[in-house]
Design a protein around this motif. Structure first.
Motif, PDB file in Angstrom:
ATOM      1  N   LEU A  18      45.183-138.533  23.617  1.00  0.00           N
ATOM      2  CA  LEU A  18      46.066-137.746  23.632  1.00  0.00           C
ATOM      3  C   LEU A  18      47.133-138.345  24.783  1.00  0.00           C
ATOM      4  O   LEU A  18      48.372-138.408  24.731  1.00  0.00           O
ATOM      5  CB  LEU A  18      45.847-136.415  23.755  1.00  0.00           C
ATOM      6  CG  LEU A  18      46.867-135.227  24.095  1.00  0.00           C
ATOM      7  CD1 LEU A  18      47.955-135.113  22.904  1.00  0.00           C
ATOM      8  CD2 LEU A  18      46.416-133.974  24.410  1.00  0.00           C
ATOM      9  N   ALA A  19      46.345-138.444  25.847  1.00  0.00           N
ATOM     10  CA  ALA A  19      46.936-138.731  27.283  1.00  0.00           C
ATOM     11  C   ALA A  19      47.683-140.398  27.034  1.00  0.00           C
ATOM     12  O   ALA A  19      48.811-140.563  27.201  1.00  0.00           O
ATOM     13  CB  ALA A  19      46.098-139.202  28.121  1.00  0.00           C
ATOM     14  N   VAL A  22      50.863-139.960  25.057  1.00  0.00           N
ATOM     15  CA  VAL A  22      52.010-139.442  25.634  1.00  0.00           C
ATOM     16  C   VAL A  22      52.663-140.656  26.497  1.00  0.00           C
ATOM     17  O   VAL A  22      54.002-140.633  26.363  1.00  0.00           O
ATOM     18  CB  VAL A  22      51.406-138.398  26.645  1.00  0.00           C
ATOM     19  CG1 VAL A  22      52.706-137.914  27.503  1.00  0.00           C
ATOM     20  CG2 VAL A  22      51.210-137.060  25.926  1.00  0.00           C
ATOM     21  N   ILE A  23      51.793-141.452  27.075  1.00  0.00           N
ATOM     22  CA  ILE A  23      52.277-142.472  27.983  1.00  0.00           C
ATOM     23  C   ILE A  23      53.043-143.583  26.887  1.00  0.00           C
ATOM     24  O   ILE A  23      53.962-144.098  27.052  1.00  0.00           O
ATOM     25  CB  ILE A  23      51.127-143.245  28.625  1.00  0.00           C
ATOM     26  CG1 ILE A  23      50.642-142.147  29.803  1.00  0.00           C
ATOM     27  CG2 ILE A  23      51.462-144.484  29.134  1.00  0.00           C
ATOM     28  CD1 ILE A  23      49.120-142.665  30.376  1.00  0.00           C
ATOM     29  N   TRP A  25      54.552-142.824  24.256  1.00  0.00           N
ATOM     30  CA  TRP A  25      55.915-142.277  23.796  1.00  0.00           C
ATOM     31  C   TRP A  25      56.803-142.513  24.908  1.00  0.00           C
ATOM     32  O   TRP A  25      57.806-142.914  24.699  1.00  0.00           O
ATOM     33  CB  TRP A  25      55.703-140.630  23.441  1.00  0.00           C
ATOM     34  CG  TRP A  25      56.977-140.018  22.940  1.00  0.00           C
ATOM     35  CD1 TRP A  25      57.145-140.188  21.476  1.00  0.00           C
ATOM     36  CD2 TRP A  25      58.145-139.612  23.694  1.00  0.00           C
ATOM     37  NE1 TRP A  25      58.655-139.384  21.578  1.00  0.00           N
ATOM     38  CE2 TRP A  25      59.046-139.431  22.893  1.00  0.00           C
ATOM     39  CE3 TRP A  25      58.406-139.333  25.070  1.00  0.00           C
ATOM     40  CZ2 TRP A  25      60.159-138.578  23.076  1.00  0.00           C
ATOM     41  CZ3 TRP A  25      59.327-138.733  25.386  1.00  0.00           C
ATOM     42  CH2 TRP A  25      60.440-138.471  24.227  1.00  0.00           C
ATOM     43  N   ILE A  26      56.442-142.165  26.101  1.00  0.00           N
ATOM     44  CA  ILE A  26      57.376-142.352  27.268  1.00  0.00           C
ATOM     45  C   ILE A  26      57.880-143.688  27.467  1.00  0.00           C
ATOM     46  O   ILE A  26      58.864-144.216  27.651  1.00  0.00           O
ATOM     47  CB  ILE A  26      56.711-141.855  28.624  1.00  0.00           C
ATOM     48  CG1 ILE A  26      56.560-140.271  28.513  1.00  0.00           C
ATOM     49  CG2 ILE A  26      57.491-142.248  29.944  1.00  0.00           C
ATOM     50  CD1 ILE A  26      55.773-139.626  29.474  1.00  0.00           C
TER      51      ILE A  26
END
Length: 302
Positions: A18-19, A22-23, A25-26
């Motif tokens: 999950l983390a 997110v990274i 995507w950014i």
């Protein structure tokens, strides 16, 4: 002699998919500059709350820097580690255009490829292995296979699936009945077979080497495999130099194909010390690239 420090495999993994998602995507939607801003609080968090890792960082940096390391040194160390993880996303996406990458030892690798011979690339938990894939842009037909333990292989595959499943490298899991046969087949096919030779599983033989002026224990297994298969060993490192700069380094260590059987043990010792010397040079030139965040030197060696 066996490694006496707490084993790295007992350390919990702090990352999850999950983390990572997110990274990713950014990084891919907002760009590297914005993504690097996220690394500041991440590095600060691990500096404040990662007690064992922070102490290991400070201990290592005191050796590498030749002075007592301070908290800001440890912060820079952790930030560099985080930066290479972020850049892994771009390397897996083949965005090498974002980086200034220098290759030391490219003629060595070109000559080896032209010979049609395979070779074993011995790295360490140092800098970025993904940066080394830049070699493939210079030698596009070069086959590269990675050997790693199954748990690590699963984590790598999860990372690649989250970033770019089409760009997954060939991975040969260690510890299987057919592992050595697959390694031999890859080498016979002219592949580069990479592995990280700086960590022990805790129950394998190690030998003393000098690293940063003090004694550490280096596992023998990888060097024995190279000797048994009569392969050339090349040290590899993808050093992060800050910003968007990387330096890839290839250093010849030993060609076991030229070693007589009766000289094999002496050649293994010589190869281990040559590997340690190449690693030592990297640590002194780019000290923030050492990513073994656990006590690496025996406590009584200081």
């Amino acid at each position: 002699m066996h490694q006496r420090t707490p084993h790295w495999k007992s350390r919990p993994e702090r990352s999850n998919r999950l983390a990572l998602g997110v990274i990713c995507w950014i990084a891919l939607r907002l760009g590297r500059r914005v993504a690097r801003l996220v690394l500041w609080p991440v590095a600060a968090y691990f500096l404040l709350f990662g007690g064992t890792s922070r102490r290991a960082s400070l201990d290592y940096l005191s050796r590498a820097l030749g002075r007592r390391a301070r908290w800001r040194d440890a912060w820079q160390h952790i930030f560099s580690f985080s930066a290479t993880i972020l850049d892994r996303i771009y390397f897996l996406k083949d965005r090498f255009d974002l980086f200034d990458i220098e290759i030391e030892g490219e003629p060595l690798m070109q000559a080896r490829w032209e010979s049609g011979r395979g070779a074993m690339l011995f790295g360490a938990h140092l800098g970025s292995f993904e940066a080394i894939r830049a070699l493939g842009r210079r030698i596009p037909d070069q086959r590269i296979a990675l050997t790693m333990y199954e748990d690590n292989a699963r984590k790598v595959n999860a990372t690649l699936d989250a970033v770019n499943p089409a760009n997954r490298p060939e991975i040969i899991p260690l510890g299987h009945v057919d592992t050595m046969l697959r390694v031999k087949d890859a080498l016979d096919d002219g592949a580069l077979v990479g592995l990280l030779a700086d960590r022990s599983l805790g129950d394998e033989e190690t030998r003393p080497i000098t690293l940063l002026g003090e004694t550490a224990q280096l596992p023998v297994g990888a060097f024995r495999i190279a000797a048994m298969m009569r392969q050339q060993v090349i040290f590899m490192a993808g050093l992060y130099l800050g910003g968007h700069r990387y330096r890839i380094r290839f250093v010849p260590i030993m060609d076991f194909g030229e070693v007589a059987r009766e000289d094999r043990n002496r050649a293994i010792d010589a190869a281990m010390h040559a590997y340690a010397q190449a690693l030592d040079e990297c640590l002194r030139q780019a000290p923030m690239n050492w990513f073994n965040f656990f006590p690496y030197w025996p406590s009584d060696s200081r």
